[in-house]
Motif scaffolding. Structure first.
Motif, PDB file in Angstrom:
ATOM      1  N   ARG A 253      -1.602  18.333 -19.412  1.00 23.91           N
ATOM      2  CA  ARG A 253      -2.649  18.224 -18.409  1.00 23.91           C
ATOM      3  C   ARG A 253      -2.904  19.580 -17.749  1.00 23.91           C
ATOM      4  O   ARG A 253      -4.037  19.949 -17.476  1.00 23.91           O
ATOM      5  CB  ARG A 253      -2.253  17.183 -17.364  1.00 23.91           C
ATOM      6  CG  ARG A 253      -3.322  16.141 -17.151  1.00 23.91           C
ATOM      7  CD  ARG A 253      -2.832  15.041 -16.239  1.00 23.91           C
ATOM      8  NE  ARG A 253      -2.118  14.018 -16.982  1.00 23.91           N
ATOM      9  CZ  ARG A 253      -1.081  13.347 -16.498  1.00 23.91           C
ATOM     10  NH1 ARG A 253      -0.626  13.607 -15.305  1.00 23.91           N
ATOM     11  NH2 ARG A 253      -0.495  12.426 -17.234  1.00 23.91           N
ATOM     12  N   LEU A 255      -2.676  22.348 -19.034  1.00 19.33           N
ATOM     13  CA  LEU A 255      -3.375  23.233 -19.961  1.00 19.33           C
ATOM     14  C   LEU A 255      -4.818  22.782 -20.172  1.00 19.33           C
ATOM     15  O   LEU A 255      -5.528  23.328 -21.010  1.00 19.33           O
ATOM     16  CB  LEU A 255      -2.636  23.277 -21.300  1.00 19.33           C
ATOM     17  CG  LEU A 255      -1.448  24.248 -21.340  1.00 19.33           C
ATOM     18  CD1 LEU A 255      -0.510  23.911 -22.485  1.00 19.33           C
ATOM     19  CD2 LEU A 255      -1.928  25.673 -21.481  1.00 19.33           C
ATOM     20  N   GLY A 256      -5.218  21.777 -19.433  1.00 15.26           N
ATOM     21  CA  GLY A 256      -6.605  21.347 -19.497  1.00 15.26           C
ATOM     22  C   GLY A 256      -6.882  20.280 -20.535  1.00 15.26           C
ATOM     23  O   GLY A 256      -8.022  20.007 -20.876  1.00 15.26           O
ATOM     24  N   MET A 257      -5.818  19.669 -21.065  1.00 16.74           N
ATOM     25  CA  MET A 257      -6.027  18.626 -22.054  1.00 16.74           C
ATOM     26  C   MET A 257      -6.255  17.296 -21.354  1.00 16.74           C
ATOM     27  O   MET A 257      -5.595  16.979 -20.375  1.00 16.74           O
ATOM     28  CB  MET A 257      -4.800  18.524 -22.961  1.00 16.74           C
ATOM     29  CG  MET A 257      -5.012  17.647 -24.164  1.00 16.74           C
ATOM     30  SD  MET A 257      -3.454  17.257 -24.958  1.00 16.74           S
ATOM     31  CE  MET A 257      -3.070  15.722 -24.150  1.00 16.74           C
TER      32      MET A 257
END
Lengths: 364, 365
Positions: A253, A255-257
């Protein structure tokens, strides 16, 4: 130490490691797959010489028309089904293990196989009428559209329930437990159904659960192939996110996922892959859990962009090998494929894992 | 000039009401949301190393998660680079703030290099292939953290200290102006702790990164932090536990007693001179100590440890004299009953002698 010299040679003598190490391995695996594919077609209860087989495959025909019929109508579809099923189950198992961070996860953990079984059980057991059962037997179990549709609907029903729960739950471990419980409920429903059914019907159902690679012919093979291709496409496109998921959901999360998106994508891909294979071939166990471990061990990597294609190849290879054993070359008997996968595969997996000893480091 | 990179305005953190399935936790609060802390206005500047201190359960992790956008705030707002956190896309957020967590990672079969490369996730395309620039950033991150020697090894084969450096390298590869670390020095031995802190300090100084780390190590925080965010439990009505937060430079927090208040417990005292907490011994006996230098200091420490109040000089009948030079030195113990001292070669013997004289019933209070 085997250090590959790359362009970026470091001052201290250590080259930077390569991100995708053994690309050559893919080639070796592909070669093995082709070899076993050929072997699977050559071997069988009717002995056909290798030259004739190659001749038939190349479209040159054969001295016996019956041989051509055996090869093109029976053995070729069966081998193709084996490859498709092996690849589909392996890739869905790989995704499940990464998503749930659990080495025992496989395509069956979310109750998908159980759902498919329930669908089949409903058709076979509840239809009750002897005429229906007779009709099914006439059509053949493996290839009956009725069975395929029933299995797919069953798998989809269970999957929608799990997906509905997955949207509400943040934690994947909880989702795993919920999935297993839904599977248990489904299995117990089948048990109740069996309890009130006639022995002949139960036998029909049992035969279906043994699994079969034969009988997926023509249009059915095309449908199976298309659905699995779609599932693989979804799976492959999630490779990057699955790699990040190795770090855990919080890191992913950060890392922007989108964990939601990945979860839905993995569940959807698994239902396409495992659901369709179960529908057409019956519940084939073991492959989905074992092949990801085998592949990780052999290739010594956790990079999904590399593991995905490798799992396809290894899954296909293992499935072909099992099919070769199942048809007991030289005899007139065949063994149920579901028994053979575990019987042959388990010792192989135990051997590889004992030898490599890196299973634990992948999951703890 | 305002080089503030992260701000909070009247931020309230905690857990929302209702379903919290799968999160560790608080079933107690039922349907009401549980506020851990509220009214927080904080500021983080470029090039600043902030240590987040606070006793267990004061909400450090909750604050970290909220600032990082992993958890939603209950009120107020977080501004990251001037934009409200919830308005940032996940990808943009990941380009501004990176995390180093205590979570276990399952990348046994992934090389350190590949793992650090995962930090480029917010920058790569759908296939995750690294561009030459991405690769340069990854290599730079590895060089910076001194993990070059084991770039080809698997994470599972590394020691705890090495693994922590790799996780920091991953955060550096993410190339964000803000890095947050949740207890990065936990479970590490002293040299590794110092190395990690030195690395973080260097990142703040040289690369102008804003770094927030939560820690339980007061000493380290006081020595290195540019600023301390101190969370401390305060009494709230209805017996609820809430925390308040103060921000300040370490020395001020010591001098105005904030640190001591936050961590105060029975049996400890805060030593204003050393800036650390010590056991407060309810001394039962008094021992005199003569001598100076390092040996006298450690003799005093040893006597205090076994429960003596140590006063300088020979006014007390029982006293210890630290004699001789380092190396050739010895101790003399006057037990108060005989005029002649016991000559002792080792500090452990001194402690034994003091202990024996205590049990002989001739303790002079």
């Amino acid at each position: 130490m085997a250090v590959r010299i790359s362009g970026a040679q470091a001052s201290d003598g250590h080259a930077w490691p390569l991100l995708s190490p053994k690309a050559g391995m893919l080639f070796v695996l592909l070669l093995a797959l082709l070899l076993l594919f050929l072997l699977d077609i050559v071997l069988g209860s009717v002995q056909i010489p290798l030259e004739s087989v190659i001749g038939i495959l190349l479209g040159r025909g054969a001295e016996h028309p019956a041989w051509e019929k055996i090869i093109t109508a029976i053995r070729l579809p069966k081998a193709a089904t084996a490859v498709i099923a092996g690849a589909a189950l392996s890739v869905s198992g790989l995704q499940m293990q990464t998503l749930f961070r659990n080495p025992l996860a496989g395509p069956s953990v979310l109750g998908i196989s159980a759902g498919a079984s329930l669908g089949v059980a409903v058709v076979m057991l509840a239809s009750g009428g002897a005429a229906n059962a007779f009709a099914i037997r006439q059509l053949g179990f493996g290839g009956s559209w009725l069975i395929v549709i029933a299995a797919t609907l069953g798998a989809m029903a269970v999957l929608l329930i799990v997906l509905g729960i997955a949207v509400r739950i943040r934690d994947n471990v909880v989702l795993l437990i919920v999935g297993i419980m839904v599977g248990n409920i489904t299995i117990s429903l089948i048990s109740i159904w069996q309890y009130f059914s006639e022995p002949e019907q139960i036998q029909d159902y049992l035969i279906w659960t043994f699994g079969s690679l034969g009988g997926v012919l023509g249009p059915q093979l095309a449908v199976l192939g298309a659905v699995v291709a779609l599932g693989l496409l979804v799976s492959f496109s999630a490779s990057k996110s699955l790699n990040v998921l190795l770090l855990g959901e919080n890191y992913a999360r950060s890392l922007g996922m989108s964990t939601f998106f990945v979860r839905v994508s993995v569940i959807a891909a698994t239902s396409l892959l495992a659901g369709s294979v179960t529908g057409f071939c019956g519940p084939i166990g073991f492959i989905g859990i074992a092949v990801p471990h085998l592949t990780r061990s052999m290739l010594d990597t956790s990079d999904h962009r590399f593991l995905m294609p490798s799992c396809c190849l290894v899954g296909g290879i293992l499935m072909l090998a099992c099919d070769i054993v199942a048809q007991m070359p030289g005899t007139q008997t065949t063994l149920p494929i579901n028994a053979v996968t575990a019987l042959i595969g388990s010792p192989v997996v135990i051997w590889v894992i004992m030898k490599q000893r890196n299973l634990k480091s992948s999951f703890s | 000039m305002n080089n503030s990179i992260l701000q909070t305005r009247d931020l309230a953190i905690g857990y929302p009401a209702g379903k919290r399935l799968g999160m560790s936790g608080n079933r107690r609060s039922g349907n009401r949301s549980k506020i851990v802390a509220e009214g927080m206005s904080l500021e983080l500047r470029e090039g600043e190393l902030v240590c987040l201190l606070g006793p267990n359960g004061s909400g450090k992790s909750t604050l970290m998660r909220t600032l990082a956008g992993v958890q939603k705030p209950l009120g107020g707002e977080v501004l990251l680079s001037g934009t409200r956190l919830e308005r940032l896309s996940a990808r943009d957020g990941a380009r501004l703030l990176s995390l180093v967590l205590t979570d276990k990672v399952l990348t046994g079969n992934l090389s350190v290099y590949a793992l650090v490369a995962l930090g480029r996730y917010p920058y790569t395309g759908w296939a995750g292939n690294l561009s030459p620039r991405d690769e340069a950033v990854v290599r730079h991150a590895i060089e910076t953290t001194g993990t070059r020697m084991f770039a080809h090894r698997h994470l599972g084969d590394l020691s705890d200290g090495e693994r922590q450096k790799v996780m920091i390298a991953r955060a550096i590869a993410q190339d964000t102006p803000v890095i947050m670390l949740d207890e990065p020095t936990a479970h590490l031995d002293l040299p590794n702790r110092l190395e990690i802190v030195r690395l973080l300090k260097m990142l703040a100084r040289e690369q102008k990164k804003a770094i927030v780390l939560s820690t339980h190590e007061l000493d380290m925080a006081l020595q290195t932090a540019d600023r301390i965010w101190l969370m401390r439990p305060v009494d709230a009505p209805h017996g609820e536990r809430k925390s308040s937060i103060v921000s300040g430079i370490p020395e001020s927090l010591v001098l105005d007693g904030q640190l001591e208040q936050a961590f105060r417990r029975k049996g400890f005292e805060f030593d204003l001179h050393s800036g650390s907490f010590r056991f407060r011994h309810d001394a039962e006996r008094t021992i005199g100590l003569v001598g100076d230098g390092v040996r006298a200091y450690w003799t005093r420490r040893a006597l205090e440890r076994i429960g003596c109040r140590v006063v300088p000089g020979t006014a007390v009948p029982q006293h210890v004299v630290v004699a001789g030079e380092n190396g050739t030195g010895h101790w003399q113990f006057f037990d108060g009953s005989t005029r002649n001292p016991h000559k002792l070669q080792a500090l452990s013997d001194v402690l034994t002698a003091v202990g024996v004289s205590a049990s002989s019933g001739e303790v002079v209070r």
